[in-house]
Design an enzyme around this catalytic site. Sequence first.
Site: not given
Length: 414
Positions: A285, A289, A298
């Site tokens: 990805r 998200h 992160y």
Amino acid sequence: MTVESTAARTPRRSSGTGTKRASAKRTAKPRASEPQLVQLLSPEGKRLDHPEYSALIADITPESLRGLYRDMVLTRRFDAEATALQRQGELGLWASLLGQEAAQIGSARALRDDDYVFPTYREHGVAWCRGVDPTNLLGMFRGVNHGGWDPSTNNFHLYTIVIGSQTLHATGYAMGVAKDGADSAVVAYFGDGASSQGDVAEAFTFSAVYNAPVVFFCQNNQWAISEPTEKQTRVPLYQRAQGFGFPGVRVDGNDVLACLAVTRSALERARRGEGPTLVEAFTYRMGAHTTSDDPTKYRADEETEAWEAKDPILRLRRYLEREGQADEAFFAELEAESETLGKRVREVVRAMPQPDSMAIFDHVYADGNALVDEERAGFAAYQASFADSGAAGAGSAGAGSAGSGSAGSAEGDN
């Protein structure tokens, strides 16, 4: 070809009271077998041979390759426009597919018209291949409908926000297909995060026991929001299928040809009555998200940069150029087409009417219900109370309500 394994770690040893401590020198348990990655097109755009899957795309012509490239480019353009619209306040939320175009286009182009698809909420490329108007996908994210297409028209179910539940829907549908004696197949799309849901395990169990003609297509994009795959599973995801009694395969999710071949194989297996298959599309990805997420908190920049070099669209373009199967006129025409698509998406979304706020009471019961009638009247009176202040229709759902309603529901998939 192989990739880094997510083999099981050595379990902790418990030191029970009154027992002798185990020797420090223990025989190492065998590591899980290295996952095999099916790949037919390298990141540099070179065709690779595979003893099992190369033959499954022998019919792919230069025109077909250009079609796959067009699908990926236009899907990415639509996705970018949707992200921009959300940033401009036109959508409440958006789940981008950036980086996953090959997994979706390759697998979707393996489907027949009579096959049925159960998506999650990120399968914009699959929707494109099934003939769903891209602007219909945006109504739900704008808060004006619950999905603007008829699933029976395209054999493409409405988007599923509840994580993993569509795998059960797909399994039940596939069991019905088998009982009807049809030779069509069913595909359930889900993410690596959803693979941790109990619904998925139940779907695996039922599909295996009842030999359902279903393909479980997991897009492993490495992150379930901020949770990396290695914190979700101790073995590669595709190997989970072994415990349920059906095969699993890992495919390069950034290789559109490999995704096409592997999905074709799994679908044909299902049609022959040989039961389910788990396909793990190993991809990434590239974006957030959803638009409510900040992946920079992160993920390391080095990781994202490494995956940028494996870009699925650039990979196929390199091959087309190397083999002389597409010229500059083709790419220029496609660029113009993508801009036209972007403009149409903007215009349609901004012109979407507010929904009828009273429609929520329709179709609850086939023959009506006194309690629903009472609730309808109460809500109508509530709305009418705003008329004097010029705020009639304050109860209507808008883009803002879509964001608050969907953001929390979309946690935990991919």
